[in-house]
Design an enzyme around this catalytic site. Structure first.
Site, PDB file in Angstrom:
ATOM      1  N   GLY A 143       0.844  -1.222   0.017  1.00 45.25           N
ATOM      2  CA  GLY A 143      -0.048  -0.067  -0.078  1.00 45.25           C
ATOM      3  C   GLY A 143       0.699   1.125  -0.184  1.00 45.25           C
ATOM      4  N   LEU A 195       2.504  13.821  15.545  1.00 47.88           N
ATOM      5  CA  LEU A 195       3.202  13.879  16.741  1.00 47.88           C
ATOM      6  C   LEU A 195       4.524  13.344  16.570  1.00 47.88           C
ATOM      7  CD1 LEU A 195       0.489  12.385  19.412  1.00 47.88           C
ATOM      8  CD2 LEU A 195       0.646  14.630  18.342  1.00 47.88           C
ATOM      9  N   GLY A 196       5.092  12.841  15.405  1.00 47.14           N
ATOM     10  CA  GLY A 196       6.363  12.640  15.165  1.00 47.14           C
ATOM     11  C   GLY A 196       7.105  13.881  14.531  1.00 47.14           C
ATOM     12  N   LYS A 197       6.272  14.863  14.316  1.00 47.78           N
ATOM     13  CA  LYS A 197       7.066  16.109  13.615  1.00 47.78           C
ATOM     14  C   LYS A 197       7.152  17.060  14.875  1.00 47.78           C
ATOM     15  CE  LYS A 197       3.478  16.626   9.854  1.00 47.78           C
ATOM     16  NZ  LYS A 197       4.113  16.326   8.823  1.00 47.78           N
ATOM     17  N   HIS A 199      -5.100  14.858  13.213  1.00 50.17           N
ATOM     18  CA  HIS A 199      -4.219  15.708  13.281  1.00 50.17           C
ATOM     19  C   HIS A 199      -4.063  17.034  13.836  1.00 50.17           C
ATOM     20  CE1 HIS A 199      -2.327  12.566  10.634  1.00 50.17           C
ATOM     21  NE2 HIS A 199      -2.583  13.061   9.458  1.00 50.17           N
ATOM     22  N   LYS A 237       0.915  24.303   0.210  1.00 52.37           N
ATOM     23  CA  LYS A 237       0.947  23.471   1.203  1.00 52.37           C
ATOM     24  C   LYS A 237       1.574  24.343   2.466  1.00 52.37           C
ATOM     25  CE  LYS A 237       2.340  19.423   3.451  1.00 52.37           C
ATOM     26  NZ  LYS A 237       1.600  18.543   3.996  1.00 52.37           N
ATOM     27  N   GLN A 265       4.788  23.663   8.869  1.00 50.29           N
ATOM     28  CA  GLN A 265       5.193  23.216   7.153  1.00 50.29           C
ATOM     29  C   GLN A 265       4.770  24.277   6.595  1.00 50.29           C
ATOM     30  OE1 GLN A 265       4.477  18.464   7.025  1.00 50.29           O
ATOM     31  NE2 GLN A 265       2.664  19.482   7.273  1.00 50.29           N
TER      32      GLN A 265
HETATM   33  C1  BG6 Z   1      -2.294  11.789   6.506  1.00 52.60           C
HETATM   34  C2  BG6 Z   1      -3.693  11.956   5.417  1.00 52.60           C
HETATM   35  O1  BG6 Z   1      -2.593  11.092   7.600  1.00 52.60           O
HETATM   36  O2  BG6 Z   1      -1.691  13.029   6.285  1.00 52.60           O
HETATM   37  C3  BG6 Z   1      -3.398  12.349   4.204  1.00 52.60           C
HETATM   38  O3  BG6 Z   1      -4.075  10.580   5.506  1.00 52.60           O
HETATM   39  C4  BG6 Z   1      -2.450  13.609   4.301  1.00 52.60           C
HETATM   40  O4  BG6 Z   1      -4.343  12.741   3.483  1.00 52.60           O
HETATM   41  C5  BG6 Z   1      -1.278  13.756   5.204  1.00 52.60           C
HETATM   42  O5  BG6 Z   1      -2.107  14.545   2.960  1.00 52.60           O
HETATM   43  C6  BG6 Z   1      -0.438  14.922   5.428  1.00 52.60           C
HETATM   44  O6  BG6 Z   1       0.336  14.757   6.084  1.00 52.60           O
HETATM   45  P1  BG6 Z   1       1.877  15.692   5.955  1.00 52.60           P
HETATM   46  O7  BG6 Z   1       2.739  15.109   7.036  1.00 52.60           O
HETATM   47  O8  BG6 Z   1       2.233  15.757   4.611  1.00 52.60           O
HETATM   48  O9  BG6 Z   1       1.208  17.190   6.557  1.00 52.60           O
END
Ligand code: BG6
Length: 485
Positions: A25, A190-192, A250, A342, A372
């Site tokens: 996956g 939480l790992g960030k 998140h 982003k 980010q």
């Molecule tokens: C994941 C979601 O948990 O987090 C995704 O399933 C999303 O849809 C992603 O794109 C975002 O993570 P990050 O670390 O790129 O902000």
């Protein structure tokens, strides 16, 4: 200048077998394999480890190794081929059904041949849809994957259930088969480093500690804007939508880190307790009006998305928090896909002072903690316009916060914690239940599917989401803080 403390880099020198269920996956390919590669490259792991993919699709070890290697090469243009070659020697694949006990028996025999010593951690990583979890839990338990020498630990990722009821059911199916210290409930945010820093910044700096309270703060905004679309994950995403995929997990975790009291002790138990406590005070008053859902144009035309899909790819919510520090401070959160940029961050907007009250249009003071694309803290102040005037303009001052010390990608950091049996950066069910308690009324309001109550506003790809999301704040006299793209 204070000399930076040299902290020893985290390593986990315990032999282990990582079994990845659903190894073909996107989670495995995009997050797990690169994290493992980094850990090996940085010598954070023991030499005695095995990585074993388990999935239904028949595949040879060789084909799986190629899949693993392609995943690394597609993300890193300067791969250390020697490291990769060494890892591949420890990579194996087993094809079996998730619901057949006999397949697990066969798998166990196979593992015994692969594992050099029986004394080790066996980490089972769930990269499969949650519907499959109970079958795997039961079979791992029935076939005794946990032995006196091989300690079994389970790692599952959010979303934990799809509402409070199903989350409770998930807990039950885990509880009957395993002990709570074997279970690692992972939310990669939480790992960030930047996310746990939300709490540290507040408590380590009296400038922030004394200003961040309802006495001075007009509102808090938390955004996780994504420029990516659903990236072909239709089968997953269309069943969850942004509220379950990003907000319940998140964003509420970021909110908890930003608003909680500092834990009394540095233990996982104390951290979980404070997070659950703050989430307990959280609610959405009148979900019909405090939630805006959106869908980007073109979503329904994507592969495997039903033509009448009502799944939201954007959501904005207004929340209230009963809390000594944040009394009556509205909290706005939003997240969406296919947006202009982003950007993830927490913004605190200060109450207006005389300058702002006397001159309409002057921006409020703000502290922006960007998470980010990179971590940064910014102060948005007003400064005098040059000349003999009492006029002001905005001055933005700030700087990046570089991770110094032990910096690792989220899944790598969290996997080391699994091996070391550290739960601080994982969730517990108390927090998860509280998060669902907040979100359930929103889902219920929508499930009634009264069009006007659960409207889905369309927005153009590359925009900042539906215009209606601006009205959520406008009603209260505020505006979203939008990053410059
Ligand atoms: C994941 C979601 O948990 O987090 C995704 O399933 C999303 O849809 C992603 O794109 C975002 O993570 P990050 O670390 O790129 O902000």
């Amino acid at each position: 200048m204070v000399k930076e403390k040299q902290i020893p880099f985290q390593t986990a020198k315990v032999p282990f077998t990582l079994v990845i269920f659903g190894a073909s996956g996107s989670l495995a390919k995009l997050k797990l394999f690169p994290a493992l590669y980094e850990l090996v490259k940085e010598k954070r792991l023991t030499k005695e480890y095995k990585i074993v993919g388990y999935a239904r699709t028949p595949m040879s070890n060789e084909a799986f190794r190629n899949f693993f290697a392609d995943a690394i090469r597609s993300q890193d243009s300067a791969v250390d081929e020697k490291t990769l070659k060494d890892i591949l020697k420890n990579v194996f694949y087993f094809s079996g059904a998730y619901d057949q006990k006999e397949d697990y028996e066969r798998f166990k025999k196979e593992l015994k041949k692969i594992e050099k010593s029986s004394s080790r951690i066996r980490a089972a990583y769930f990269s499969v849809p949650p519907t499959v979890f109970p079958d795997i839990f039961q079979n791992l338990s029935k076939t005794n994957f946990n032995t006196p020498k091989a300690t079994l630990r389970l790692v599952t990722e959010k979303p934990f259930g799809s509402d409070l009821k199903s989350a409770k059911k998930l807990k039950k199916s885990l509880d009957v088969n395993f002990k709570s210290d074997q279970i690692f409930l992972l939310d990669h945010y939480l790992g960030k480093e930047a996310v746990s820093n939300l709490l540290s910044l507040r408590y380590a700096n009296s400038i922030l500690t004394s200003l961040l309270s309802s006495e001075y703060i007009a509102n808090i905004q938390i955004s996780a804007l994504e420029s990516k679309d659903i990236e072909g994950r239709a089968n997953y995403f269309d069943h969850v939508g942004t509220i379950q995929d990003m907000i319940q997990s998140h964003l509420l975790q970021m909110l908890a880190y930003f608003t909680m009291y500092a834990p009394k002790e540095k233990t996982a138990k104390a951290i979980h307790h404070e997070k659950a406590r703050v989430l307990k005070g959280l609610s959405i008053k009148d979900p019909h009006h405090a939630v805006i859902r959106g869908q980007y144009q073109g979503y329904k035309q994507e592969k495997n998305i039903p033509k009448d899909s009502q799944t939201e790819t954007y959501a904005a919510l207004k929340l209230s928090l009963k809390h000594g520090l944040w009394k009556k401070v509205p909290i706005y959160i939003r997240s969406g896909k296919s947006l202009k940029t982003k950007w993830t961050g927490v913004v605190v907007e200060f109450k207006p002072r005389r300058a702002q009250r006397q001159t309409p249009g002057l921006p409020p003071n703000r502290i922006v903690i960007q998470i980010q694309p990179y971590e940064k803290i910014e102060f948005h102040l007003l400064t005098k316009l040059g000349g003999k005037t009492f006029d002001f303009h905005e001055l933005t001052t700030g700087r990046p916060i570089y991770c110094s010390g032990d910096c690792l990608v989220e899944h790598g950091r969290l996997f080391l914690d699994v091996l070391e049996n550290r739960q601080d950066l994982f969730l517990n069910f108390e927090e998860i239940f509280e998060a669902w308690r907040v979100i359930d009324p929103v889902q219920k309001a929508c499930n009634l599917m009264k069009e006007d109550h659960c409207q889905l506003f369309s927005y153009t790809k590359g925009s900042l989401g539906p215009k209606t999301a601006d009205d959520l704040l406008k009603k209260d006299g505020f505006k979203w803080f939008n990053p410059e793209a």
